[in-house]
Design an enzyme around this catalytic site. Sequence first.
Site, PDB file in Angstrom:
ATOM      1  N   GLU A 176      -0.045  11.211  10.356  1.00 18.56           N
ATOM      2  CA  GLU A 176      -0.906  10.098  10.922  1.00 18.56           C
ATOM      3  C   GLU A 176      -0.157   9.720  12.407  1.00 18.56           C
ATOM      4  O   GLU A 176       0.597   8.878  12.503  1.00 18.56           O
ATOM      5  CB  GLU A 176      -0.534   8.997  10.036  1.00 18.56           C
ATOM      6  CG  GLU A 176      -1.342   7.554  10.328  1.00 18.56           C
ATOM      7  CD  GLU A 176      -1.036   6.310   9.595  1.00 18.56           C
ATOM      8  OE1 GLU A 176      -0.348   6.449   8.610  1.00 18.56           O
ATOM      9  OE2 GLU A 176      -1.580   5.234  10.126  1.00 18.56           O
ATOM     10  N   LYS A 218      -4.473  11.913   9.470  1.00 18.97           N
ATOM     11  CA  LYS A 218      -5.105  10.396   9.372  1.00 18.97           C
ATOM     12  C   LYS A 218      -5.176   9.907  10.813  1.00 18.97           C
ATOM     13  O   LYS A 218      -4.093   9.233  11.245  1.00 18.97           O
ATOM     14  CB  LYS A 218      -4.018   9.768   8.479  1.00 18.97           C
ATOM     15  CG  LYS A 218      -4.299   8.163   8.503  1.00 18.97           C
ATOM     16  CD  LYS A 218      -3.949   7.277   7.421  1.00 18.97           C
ATOM     17  CE  LYS A 218      -3.888   5.913   7.569  1.00 18.97           C
ATOM     18  NZ  LYS A 218      -3.556   5.411   6.311  1.00 18.97           N
TER      19      LYS A 218
HETATM   20  C1  5MM Z   1      -1.954   1.995  10.610  1.00 18.69           C
HETATM   21  O1  5MM Z   1      -1.865   1.477   9.353  1.00 18.69           O
HETATM   22  C2  5MM Z   1      -2.148   2.165   8.439  1.00 18.69           C
HETATM   23  C3  5MM Z   1      -3.512   2.299   7.941  1.00 18.69           C
HETATM   24  O2  5MM Z   1      -3.802   0.895   7.807  1.00 18.69           O
HETATM   25  P1  5MM Z   1      -4.993   0.228   8.578  1.00 18.69           P
HETATM   26  O3  5MM Z   1      -6.286   0.795   8.159  1.00 18.69           O
HETATM   27  O4  5MM Z   1      -4.831  -1.054   8.321  1.00 18.69           O
HETATM   28  O5  5MM Z   1      -4.880   0.319   9.969  1.00 18.69           O
HETATM   29  C4  5MM Z   1      -1.149   1.800   7.296  1.00 18.69           C
HETATM   30  O6  5MM Z   1      -1.267   3.012   6.367  1.00 18.69           O
HETATM   31  C5  5MM Z   1       0.157   1.764   7.730  1.00 18.69           C
HETATM   32  O7  5MM Z   1       0.621   3.020   8.083  1.00 18.69           O
HETATM   33  C6  5MM Z   1       0.783   1.128   6.532  1.00 18.69           C
HETATM   34  O8  5MM Z   1       0.253  -0.077   5.992  1.00 18.69           O
HETATM   35  C7  5MM Z   1       2.519   0.784   6.736  1.00 18.69           C
HETATM   36  O9  5MM Z   1       2.457  -0.096   7.808  1.00 18.69           O
HETATM   37  P2  5MM Z   1       3.998  -0.596   8.111  1.00 18.69           P
HETATM   38  O10 5MM Z   1       3.796  -1.217   9.416  1.00 18.69           O
HETATM   39  O11 5MM Z   1       4.310  -1.383   6.907  1.00 18.69           O
HETATM   40  O12 5MM Z   1       4.897   0.625   8.166  1.00 18.69           O
END
Ligand code: 5MM
Length: 336
Positions: A176, A218
């Site tokens: 990602e 991703k």
């Molecule tokens: C970019 O965030 C990821 C995808 O979520 P969105 O669709 O809301 O953008 C998400 O998987 C993110 O990596 C996780 O929520 C973990 O985030 P943190 O900031 O807690 O590491």
Amino acid sequence: MSSEELKKTIQDMVVPGKGILAADESTGTAGKRLASINAENTEEMRRQYRNLILTANGMEEHVCGVILFEETLSQKSDSGVLFPELLSSKGIVPGIKVDKGLVDLNDNGEKFTQGLDGLGERLEGYKKLGARFTKWRSVFSVSDTLPSPELVKRNASDLAKYAKICHEHGFVPIVEPEVLIDGSHSIERSYEVTENVLQEVFAALESENVALEHCILKPSMVISGKEASNRADVETVAKETIRCLRTTVPATLPSINFLSGGQTSEESTAHLNKMHVLDSNMPWYVSFSYGRALQEHALKAWAGKQENLEAAQEAFMKRAKLNGLATLGKYSEEME
Ligand code: 5MM
């Protein structure tokens, strides 16, 4: 490593009409989400929030994988079932976020993602708890001068090392690289940065000899900055995103599952749908791995109260269903 195991996980996660739910908010991020509904960030509130989403009836019709946070792997639903077991019983593949967040890289305020130390050992523990795939997120801020080449190289190299280690332990890695939407940059600048980041990521994966057929990408979409004037419309975002991916992503990669990254829920669905309308011949499966865009309406409807559970699950299921349709190019605004 058994490549049969990896192949099976890919088969279970690349399913037309379905996508991945990102429910892997770390404790701090979960706290921000809970604060938005005036709920406390306790372990029990986080469990209740996961319970609301993961017990939604019929989610397996639109969701084939869920990324979990470490804490959630050992938590149980209201009926006392461990969350990974609950997901597996519905035919949904449980996964785990394995990065350990961001740390400072340089004086530009840029941060790289940490978590490689002891990763192999942690993976063995996650396997016992039922996880079959992993996720590692790298972040790139955009300005006229950022991201720096130093950050792009570092993150690309670590993403590739992470993917390699995951394969050695039988996990399908989600790679990602997130180009942030924050800022006033144009869609052209977003294209430039995303193209550069993806080129570096695939070059690093190649140099580590990572088997792309057992990886999922991703990415963020190619999109105007949130504060930009004259933000690009849905068709332009879809067109530019496909153009960028076609230039950078090898066809051997089975699946691209977008993050929503601060787009509204409705925008995220419309953009994904438009890509399928514009191009019915993309070489990879193209789907979602949304966090906020699947959960934010449900979170609001829930407001931390048990009596709102049903309404909140309905709100979640609506987004899951519409995004499932978007992966087939069958969504329309009237369905909102
Ligand atoms: C970019 O965030 C990821 C995808 O979520 P969105 O669709 O809301 O953008 C998400 O998987 C993110 O990596 C996780 O929520 C973990 O985030 P943190 O900031 O807690 O590491």
